[in-house]
Design an enzyme around this catalytic site. Structure first.
Site, PDB file in Angstrom:
ATOM      1  N   CYS A 179      -6.142  -5.264 -18.868  1.00  0.00           N
ATOM      2  CA  CYS A 179      -5.944  -4.468 -17.650  1.00  0.00           C
ATOM      3  C   CYS A 179      -4.690  -4.859 -16.876  1.00  0.00           C
ATOM      4  O   CYS A 179      -4.486  -4.389 -15.762  1.00  0.00           O
ATOM      5  CB  CYS A 179      -7.176  -4.536 -16.751  1.00  0.00           C
ATOM      6  SG  CYS A 179      -7.556  -6.194 -16.177  1.00  0.00           S
ATOM      7  N   GLU A 219      -7.202 -14.565 -17.919  1.00  0.00           N
ATOM      8  CA  GLU A 219      -5.863 -14.533 -17.322  1.00  0.00           C
ATOM      9  C   GLU A 219      -5.309 -15.929 -17.070  1.00  0.00           C
ATOM     10  O   GLU A 219      -4.224 -16.084 -16.521  1.00  0.00           O
ATOM     11  CB  GLU A 219      -5.858 -13.696 -16.043  1.00  0.00           C
ATOM     12  CG  GLU A 219      -6.902 -14.066 -15.012  1.00  0.00           C
ATOM     13  CD  GLU A 219      -6.889 -13.119 -13.801  1.00  0.00           C
ATOM     14  OE1 GLU A 219      -5.989 -12.282 -13.669  1.00  0.00           O
ATOM     15  OE2 GLU A 219      -7.805 -13.258 -12.966  1.00  0.00           O
ATOM     16  N   ASN A 246      -0.872  -9.911 -16.352  1.00  0.00           N
ATOM     17  CA  ASN A 246       0.054 -10.301 -15.271  1.00  0.00           C
ATOM     18  C   ASN A 246      -0.061 -11.800 -15.013  1.00  0.00           C
ATOM     19  O   ASN A 246       0.925 -12.536 -15.010  1.00  0.00           O
ATOM     20  CB  ASN A 246      -0.262  -9.559 -13.968  1.00  0.00           C
ATOM     21  CG  ASN A 246      -0.328  -8.059 -14.150  1.00  0.00           C
ATOM     22  OD1 ASN A 246       0.237  -7.525 -15.099  1.00  0.00           O
ATOM     23  ND2 ASN A 246      -1.031  -7.380 -13.264  1.00  0.00           N
ATOM     24  N   ASP A 247      -1.292 -12.237 -14.788  1.00  0.00           N
ATOM     25  CA  ASP A 247      -1.475 -13.665 -14.515  1.00  0.00           C
ATOM     26  C   ASP A 247      -1.334 -14.505 -15.784  1.00  0.00           C
ATOM     27  O   ASP A 247      -0.801 -15.607 -15.738  1.00  0.00           O
ATOM     28  CB  ASP A 247      -2.842 -13.910 -13.859  1.00  0.00           C
ATOM     29  CG  ASP A 247      -2.789 -13.623 -12.370  1.00  0.00           C
ATOM     30  OD1 ASP A 247      -1.840 -14.108 -11.718  1.00  0.00           O
ATOM     31  OD2 ASP A 247      -3.667 -12.909 -11.858  1.00  0.00           O
ATOM     32  N   HIS A 256       0.816  -1.205   0.000  1.00  0.00           N
ATOM     33  CA  HIS A 256       0.000   0.000   0.000  1.00  0.00           C
ATOM     34  C   HIS A 256       0.853   1.260   0.000  1.00  0.00           C
ATOM     35  O   HIS A 256       0.434   2.303  -0.482  1.00  0.00           O
ATOM     36  CB  HIS A 256      -0.960  -0.019   1.188  1.00  0.00           C
ATOM     37  CG  HIS A 256      -2.119  -0.917   0.935  1.00  0.00           C
ATOM     38  ND1 HIS A 256      -2.373  -2.028   1.689  1.00  0.00           N
ATOM     39  CD2 HIS A 256      -3.042  -0.886  -0.031  1.00  0.00           C
ATOM     40  CE1 HIS A 256      -3.431  -2.633   1.192  1.00  0.00           C
ATOM     41  NE2 HIS A 256      -3.851  -1.964   0.149  1.00  0.00           N
TER      42      HIS A 256
HETATM   43  C1  PEP Z   1      -3.694  -9.392 -14.060  1.00  0.00           C
HETATM   44  O1  PEP Z   1      -3.544 -10.548 -13.631  1.00  0.00           O
HETATM   45  O2  PEP Z   1      -3.151  -8.989 -15.104  1.00  0.00           O
HETATM   46  C2  PEP Z   1      -4.530  -8.440 -13.339  1.00  0.00           C
HETATM   47  C3  PEP Z   1      -4.789  -7.261 -13.844  1.00  0.00           C
HETATM   48  O3  PEP Z   1      -4.994  -8.806 -12.122  1.00  0.00           O
HETATM   49  P1  PEP Z   1      -4.103  -8.819 -10.776  1.00  0.00           P
HETATM   50  O4  PEP Z   1      -2.818  -8.126 -11.084  1.00  0.00           O
HETATM   51  O5  PEP Z   1      -4.911  -8.100  -9.756  1.00  0.00           O
HETATM   52  O6  PEP Z   1      -3.966 -10.280 -10.498  1.00  0.00           O
HETATM   53 MG    MG Z   2      -4.877 -11.322 -12.165  1.00  0.00          MG
END
Ligand code: PEP
Ligand code: MG
Length: 584
Positions: free
Chosen positions: A503, A432, A455-456, A193
């Protein structure tokens, strides 16, 4: 003698450059001496009073943050208050003082450490970050036992860069924004945070810098390069000159970008893409709006669940506030992504392999009450703005069918009770997990939109833990295998007439923009402070060239080649900040 030009590297946490004198914040992490006490009950009382004083201080901090932001983001400090209410720790400490007949600060520190080591906190990045916040309360209690004044930062009057072992979100929120121009810490990660607050306040920050305190003293001149994750202590003449020039260019560049706020993210040949922002706390909405984002493409709701499951009313208040603040633009509220790197406090949620285990929808398809409460709150908030629902980590078609069943049932219940909600609320999933990307055509028949979580998707495609620095060189979202999955997802979505966004952090990378546009994405949801830069890149491109770039990138077999190719394209077009080379 002071060492000149000492260069340290860490995690880029909040972009920008700051060249200022360092002010070192002393923590309480040093040696805490233990000694025998004769009046034991007086020692216990001293401890009780210190806990009470700490509680009052945290409430003051919370109130201050509420004054400058919104009433909800300050909830992140509830975890600290809850820690003080943990009867177990308080009781154990008092018992241990009575049993050992030793001083309160020593016994408290020992007790907390013992309890912490029994928690399997190393397994989760999120828990590790949260542990940093707990360490802050512990330090406060110890300071108060010793009768020391707590750090409230009122004394920081001149412009400076703050250097600390760790600085928690609570302390970060208290920093006087007029004088603190940069922050560097030894602790902290991308999901902490502290990092989020630094970004929301637009303060350049580098976290996770090893040996920082070993090399820095108060009064040293330091450079904080939050864009690249570099810290230079006592820079030599030439580095200082280079950085002064970089700083000037960065300011010119960002000032120029601010003018883009009201200009659409449209390519040279007239193609407009939706450009929205990701937020983790309601207070980031202000930053998203100031940077010219159109809507919130991902609202991560995990902060609400830091201290256990919140009630429907508590959630409704936050979602309604966010929907109204961003309106008439839309907000995509993601149902909570518990587990993985975003663990709840309940130790029973620990998994040997958290990313492949008990995470997100997998948890609440079993614990349906968590899901139903959140869905009710989101649906009720949809009566007050343009709200969409998104489910994370969907990997099987049965899951989305079940989730939709539960949603429909919740809608029927609300209707029966005469509660208002948007009956046409859009429902989407995060793509994802590779299985969802491969079978995207089937999933597209079930939902109104896709948002790709790069990301995932990267970590699961490349079998590479996204939070492990040892394999950070393998984590490459521009890997052609990931790009092919993105392409498959976009094409499948379009074949079923649904829109497809992205995203993950990849959307905030300037070099990725041409290929993402070329792959046909309809929306990019990025870090709020990256919106102007991404918009600027979009406005330098044509869709025709983006399609060609995407085709070429897809034909490659190596991530390194794709990265090199995309970097050369931006360079050729002179987009992005005109940089001064760094030879450090
Ligand atoms: C992702 O996995 O790309 C994502 C946006 O979700 P988080 O980073 O919250 O897992
Ligand atoms: Mg994710």
């Amino acid at each position: 003698m002071r060492r000149r030009n000492k260069i340290l590297r860490g995690i880029p946490a909040s972009p920008g450059i700051s060249l200022k004198k360092a002010i070192l914040l002393e923590g309480e992490d040093g040696f805490i001496m233990g000694y025998d006490v004769s009046d034991i009950e007086k020692e216990v009382q001293k401890f009780d009073e210190a806990v009470e004083r700490t509680r009052e201080e945290i409430i003051t901090i919370k109130n201050r943050l509420e004054e400058v932001t919104d009433p909800y983001s300050a909830k992140i400090f509830d975890a600290q208050l809850l820690f003080l209410e943990n009867g177990d720790i308080i009781h154990k400490t008092k018992n241990n003082i009575r049993r050992s007949k030793r001083n309160a600060e020593f016994v408290f520190d020992r007790t907390v450490r013992e309890m912490a080591s029994s928690l399997d906190r190393e397994r989760s990045v999120f828990f590790r970050d949260k542990w940093g916040e707990m360490a802050d309360v512990v330090s406060r209690v110890i300071r108060n036992i010793k009768g020391k004044t707590s750090v409230m930062y009122d004394g920081i009057a001149e412009e400076c860069n703050i250097v600390a072992h760790g600085i928690t979100a609570s302390n970060m929120a208290l920093l006087p924004r007029e004088s603190v121009k940069g922050v560097v810490t030894e602790m902290g990660g991308r999901t902490s945070h502290t990092t989020i607050v630094a970004r929301a306040f637009d303060i350049p920050a580098v976290v996770g810098v090893q040996d920082l305190l070993k090399y820095t003293k108060s009064g040293d001149l330091i450079i904080v390069d939050g864009t690249r994750g570099i810290v230079v202590i006592n820079p030599d003449e030439s580095t200082l000159k280079t950085y002064e020039e970089r700083d000037r260019r960065y300011r010119d560049y960002t000032n120029g970008l601010v003018n883009l706020s009201d200009i659409p993210p449209t390519t040279v040949d007239g193609h407009t893409i939706e450009l929205s922002a990701n937020i983790e706390l309601p207070m980031e909405i202000e930053s998203a709006l100031n940077h010219g984002a159109r809507g919130i493409g991902l609202f991560r709701t995990e902060f609400l669940f830091m201290n256990g499951a919140p009630t429907e009313e508590e959630q409704l208040e936050v979602y309604k506030y966010c929907a109204e603040s961003i309106g008439p633009d839309s907000i995509i509220i993601r149902t909570v992504d518990i587990g993985g790197d975003k663990l709840l406090q309940d130790a029973s949620f620990c998994d040997a392999n958290p990313f492949l285990g008990w995470r997100a929808i997998r948890v609440y398809l079993k614990e349906k009450k968590i899901l139903k409460t959140q869905l009710r709150a989101i649906l009720r908030a949809s009566a007050f703005g343009n709200v969409k629902i998104m489910f994370p980590l969907v990997s099987a078609i049965e899951e989305i069918k079940l989730l939709k069943d539960i949603l429909r049932k919740t809608q029927r219940e609300l209707k029966k009770d005469g509660v208002r909600y948007d009956e046409n609320i859009e429902v989407g999933i995060m793509v994802e997990v590779p299985s969802a990307a491969i079978l995207a055509e089937d999933f597209a028949k079930e939902v109104g939109f896709f948002s790709i979580g790069s990301n995932d998707l990267t970590q699961y495609t490349l079998a590479c833990d996204r939070g492990n620095p040892r394999v950070a060189n393998i984590f490459k979202p521009l890997h052609p295998a990931v790009l092919r999955l993105i392409k498959n997802t976009v094409d499948a979505g379009h074949s079923q007439d649904i829109w497809v966004g992205l995203c993950g952090e990849l959307g905030s990378e300037t070099i990725a923009v041409p290929v993402l546009l070329g792959l046909g994405l309809d929306e990019l949801s990025v870090c709020p402070t990256s919106v102007p830069e991404i918009k600027s890149v979009i406005r330098h491109l044509t869709m025709g060239e983006c399609h060609e770039i995407a085709l070429k990138a897809l034909s490659m077999s190596s991530a390194v080649d794709v990265e090199g190719y995309l970097a050369s394209i931006l360079k050729e077009k002179s987009v992005g900040m005109e940089d001064v080379p760094l030879h450090i």
